[in-house]
Design an enzyme around this catalytic site. Structure first.
Site, PDB file in Angstrom:
ATOM      1  N   CYS A 188       0.819  -1.208   0.000  1.00  0.00           N
ATOM      2  CA  CYS A 188       0.000   0.000   0.000  1.00  0.00           C
ATOM      3  C   CYS A 188       0.853   1.258   0.000  1.00  0.00           C
ATOM      4  CB  CYS A 188      -1.070   0.002   1.073  1.00  0.00           C
ATOM      5  SG  CYS A 188      -0.560  -0.489   2.665  1.00  0.00           S
ATOM      6  N   CYS A 195      11.036   4.180  -9.065  1.00  0.00           N
ATOM      7  CA  CYS A 195       9.627   4.420  -8.746  1.00  0.00           C
ATOM      8  C   CYS A 195       9.613   5.115  -7.393  1.00  0.00           C
ATOM      9  CB  CYS A 195       8.814   3.129  -8.768  1.00  0.00           C
ATOM     10  SG  CYS A 195       9.328   1.905  -7.554  1.00  0.00           S
TER      11      CYS A 195
END
Ligand SMILES: [Zn+2]
Lengths: 406, 98
Positions: A198, A364
């Protein structure tokens, strides 16, 4: 439903103060005096005091569960407060178990909070679990999910399970005598990187509240022995559609944990989940040139540190840097690299017009999606692809502290 | 039949949460899905073409693994397939949301 440690005959008496406090329970026939005494006698372990554990522990404390155990080793971070309502701005930087204890004691001074400021491991799980009646799994990674499941089956404790991702949640009750366990539902974890965490994927802040309270409801039902707990059922919560569906779960007779019972002790869950040992180099080990050949390698992909990348940029030998996050993340912060979200890579390969031997470093947010992207590009024939370990978060931590972290 | 796509996999279906496909069995429905969205193939199936063990497929509210005919179970056009991958989120321990 479950046998609490204390026999019914010897349930603890309620004080006058407690009778006043719990009056809305006491006048419910399904709870009543005996039910409230069962709650007082009950010992519940919350594994994790994060998004799920926060509302879970708070409602259990408010409801009068006598002993609440909290397992967490983390420290409260500003970015937790979007959903972890047991912590507050005044406890940022403190241990989560201490922060949670402050909140729970403020809510109900009649209950006992037991702090386990540790990472749950194969070495300590059985010992911690043995003192509790019900375990509530509010963790966030597959290693701990399987560890909690197996420890629950081995110790015979029901597991009030909840899990969330972005806008969706799941809840169930695992590891009861008759019902299935988590391994019956998912015999094996996904390989690392295939399912984003998450931190990578994001989560709607109220969703863990919704799912954590479903877990709390199941815990209370198990203690009181009322209603129909989610045994043999998987509840799917879709917060965007606001729809709730339940799917049937079967106990798998071939389940190595609760079926054949061939697993008799806890295992190495990092290995089971394919998690490599930490490979990121510390700042002292940074080489000045960062030659690809010297980098630690994960699944064939060299892992470059942010210091190494910075040194290459400063030396004027920067590789091609590619950002594979989503457009909405790029709006928050970027380091100037072109953006192709990891999911779009297969359709956007034509944008990489340079030779396949060109050195590419992919980044990322924290390094998981870029690792996947690197594997994909390698598969597509690119021969010199590295992953930026720690992603833009590591860059903001160690190279450019002016950048925001999210 | 309609196939419900969970959030983590919607990246591969142009963000669609429900995909309508034709097919007489569960296997045919999934094949139609991966034909329309080839990127789904590696997420749902192993290299040998077996459904991955961390992806569950439900026909209405039943786990396909426990149906007598498994993936060859017949599907009516009004039936629904739901893909349920394992999710670990809860946001507290290692590596997440820090
Ligand atoms: Zn099982």
């Amino acid at each position: 439903m479950i046998a609490t440690a204390t026999e019914t005959a010897a349930l603890p008496k309620l004080t006058n103060e407690e009778i006043a406090r719990y009056s809305r329970h006491l006048i419910l026939p399904e709870v009543g005096m005996e039910g409230q005494q069962k709650l007082k006698a009950a010992k519940v372990l919350c594994v994790g005091t994060g998004g799920l554990g926060a509302p879970l522990a708070m409602y259990l404390a408010a409801a009068g569960v006598g002993t609440l155990g909290l397992v967490d080793f983390d420290v409260v971070d500003e970015s937790n407060l979007q959903r972890q309502i047991i912590h507050s701005q005044s406890t940022v930087g403190k241990l989560k178990v201490d922060s949670a204890e402050t909140m729970l004691n403020g809510l109900n001074r009649n209950i006992k909070v037991v702090k386990h400021n540790t990472m749950l491991t194969s070495a300590n799980a059985l010992d911690i679990f043995k003192d509790y009646d019900v375990i509530a799994d509010g963790t966030d990674n597959f290693q701990t999910r399987y560890l909690v499941n197996d420890a629950c089956v081995l110790t015979g404790k029901p597991n009030a399970y909840g899990s969330i991702f972005r806008f969706e949640g799941q809840a169930s009750v695992f590891a009861t005598e008759a019902g299935p366990c988590y391994r019956c539902l998912y015999p094996e974890p996904p390989p690392p990187g295939l399912v984003p965490s998450c931190a990578e994927g994001g989560v709607l802040g109220i969703l863990p509240g919704l799912v954590g309270i479903i877990q709390a409801t199941e815990v209370i039902k198990l203690i009181l022995g009322i209603g129909e707990p989610l045994i043999g059922r998987l509840l799917l919560v879709d917060s965007l559609g606001m729809s709730f569906r339940t799917m049937k779960l079967r106990k798998n007779p071939d389940c190595p944990m609760c079926g054949t019972r061939e697993i008799k002790e806890l295992i190495d869950y990092d290995q089971f989940c394919g998690i490599p040992k930490p490979t990121e180099l510390g700042p002292l080990e940074v080489s000045s040139h960062g030659k690809t050949a010297d980098l630690p390698i994960v699944d064939g992909i060299p892992q470059m540190t942010v210091e190494q990348l910075k040194a290459r940029i400063d030396a004027g030998t920067a590789p091609f840097i590619l950002d594979v996050r989503e457009a909405h993340e790029y709006q928050i912060v970027d380091i100037g690299a072109p953006l192709i979200p990891v999911g779009d890579l297969p359709n956007q390969l034509h944008r990489l017009t340079f030779p396949k031997t060109t050195e590419i470093v992919i980044h990322c947010k924290s390094g998981a999606r870029s690792q996947r992207a690197a594997l994909f590009l390698k598969q597509q024939g690119f021969t010199n692809v590295s992953n930026l370990a720690g992603g833009i978060l590591a860059w903001a931590d160690r190279i450019d502290k002016s950048l925001p972290k999210y | 039949m309609n196939i419900h796509i969970p959030t983590p996999l919607r990246t591969y279906t142009d963000k669609q949460e429900t995909v309508s496909v034709d097919g007489a069995t569960v296997a045919e429905g999934l094949a139609a899905l991966t034909a329309a969205f080839p990127a789904m193939q590696q997420h749902l199936f192993t290299a040998e073409g077996k459904l991955r063990s961390f992806v569950n497929v439900y026909l209405n509210d039943d786990d396909v693994r426990y149906l007598p005919a498994k993936e060859d179970s017949l599907v009516a056009s009004t039936d629904e397939l739901t893909i349920i991958p394992s999710i670990a989120g809860g946001c507290t321990l290692t590596g997440c949301c820090r």
